[in-house]
Design a protein around this motif. Structure first.
Motif, short mmCIF file in Angstrom:
data_model
loop_
_atom_site.label_atom_id
_atom_site.label_comp_id
_atom_site.label_asym_id
_atom_site.label_seq_id
_atom_site.Cartn_x
_atom_site.Cartn_y
_atom_site.Cartn_z
N ASN A 1 54.08 -9.89 26.91
CA ASN A 1 55.51 -9.86 27.22
C ASN A 1 56.28 -9.07 26.19
O ASN A 1 57.17 -8.29 26.52
CB ASN A 1 56.07 -11.28 27.33
CG ASN A 1 55.62 -11.97 28.59
OD1 ASN A 1 55.28 -11.32 29.57
ND2 ASN A 1 55.60 -13.30 28.56
N TRP A 2 55.95 -9.27 24.91
CA TRP A 2 56.63 -8.52 23.85
C TRP A 2 56.35 -7.02 24.00
O TRP A 2 57.25 -6.19 23.89
CB TRP A 2 56.15 -8.98 22.47
CG TRP A 2 56.81 -8.24 21.36
CD1 TRP A 2 57.97 -8.55 20.75
CD2 TRP A 2 56.34 -7.03 20.76
NE1 TRP A 2 58.26 -7.62 19.78
CE2 TRP A 2 57.28 -6.67 19.77
CE3 TRP A 2 55.23 -6.21 20.93
CZ2 TRP A 2 57.14 -5.55 18.97
CZ3 TRP A 2 55.10 -5.09 20.14
CH2 TRP A 2 56.04 -4.77 19.18
N VAL B 1 57.91 -1.89 24.22
CA VAL B 1 57.22 -0.60 24.21
C VAL B 1 57.22 0.03 25.59
O VAL B 1 57.71 1.15 25.78
CB VAL B 1 55.78 -0.75 23.67
CG1 VAL B 1 55.05 0.59 23.70
CG2 VAL B 1 55.80 -1.31 22.26
N TYR B 2 56.69 -0.67 26.56
CA TYR B 2 56.59 -0.11 27.90
C TYR B 2 57.96 0.13 28.53
O TYR B 2 58.14 1.05 29.32
CB TYR B 2 55.75 -1.00 28.81
CG TYR B 2 54.32 -1.17 28.35
CD1 TYR B 2 53.64 -0.14 27.72
CD2 TYR B 2 53.65 -2.36 28.54
CE1 TYR B 2 52.33 -0.29 27.29
CE2 TYR B 2 52.34 -2.53 28.12
CZ TYR B 2 51.69 -1.48 27.50
OH TYR B 2 50.40 -1.64 27.08
N ASP B 3 58.93 -0.71 28.17
CA ASP B 3 60.27 -0.54 28.71
C ASP B 3 60.90 0.78 28.26
O ASP B 3 61.68 1.38 28.99
CB ASP B 3 61.15 -1.72 28.31
CG ASP B 3 62.43 -1.77 29.10
OD1 ASP B 3 62.36 -1.58 30.34
OD2 ASP B 3 63.50 -2.00 28.50
N LEU B 4 60.55 1.23 27.05
CA LEU B 4 61.04 2.54 26.60
C LEU B 4 60.55 3.65 27.52
O LEU B 4 61.28 4.58 27.86
CB LEU B 4 60.58 2.82 25.17
CG LEU B 4 61.27 2.03 24.08
CD1 LEU B 4 60.61 2.31 22.75
CD2 LEU B 4 62.73 2.38 24.02
N GLY B 5 59.30 3.56 27.92
CA GLY B 5 58.74 4.55 28.84
C GLY B 5 59.40 4.49 30.21
O GLY B 5 59.62 5.52 30.85
N ARG B 6 59.73 3.28 30.66
CA ARG B 6 60.39 3.15 31.97
C ARG B 6 61.81 3.71 31.94
O ARG B 6 62.31 4.18 32.95
CB ARG B 6 60.41 1.69 32.40
CG ARG B 6 59.07 1.17 32.86
CD ARG B 6 59.18 -0.18 33.53
NE ARG B 6 59.54 -1.25 32.61
CZ ARG B 6 58.67 -1.99 31.94
NH1 ARG B 6 57.38 -1.77 32.06
NH2 ARG B 6 59.08 -2.96 31.14
#
Length: 103
Positions: free
Chosen positions: A19-20, A25-30
């Motif tokens: 979740n972290w 991290v992944y949210d930056l890519g999205r």
């Protein structure tokens, strides 16, 4: 029973880690957009330029036979106007209407 609690706590820790990772991290890519690429490339080029500047400093030091402390002193005095540009610009912008009194 003890292994089941340990497995569930490991699973909980693993889920919290995922979740972290997803949030940070992944949210930056999205959220990445193509319009962000040119400024990021400028910052990347500036960082690479800083690294190559270190190599250039060592080349100049060795080629011209200058000491490291002389180059550090020279760099300080050369960069001083650039460093003072921001605070001086702020002061000029802040007190521009009083320029007649300063002259």
């Amino acid at each position: 029973m003890a292994t089941q609690n340990q497995d569930s706590s490991n699973n909980s820790l693993y889920n919290r880690w995922l979740n972290w990772l997803d949030r940070n991290v992944y949210d930056l890519g999205r959220q990445m957009r193509m319009s962000y690429v040119p400024p990021l490339m400028v910052y990347l080029a500036a960082g690479i330029s800083g690294l190559t500047g270190i190599v250039g400093t060592f080349f100049v030091k060795d080629y011209l036979g200058l000491s490291a402390e002389f180059l550090a002193t020279l760099s300080f005095w050369v960069m001083l106007p650039w460093t003072l540009k921001m605070p001086m610009g702020h002061l000029v912008d802040r007190y521009w209407r009083h320029k007649g009194a300063f002259i």
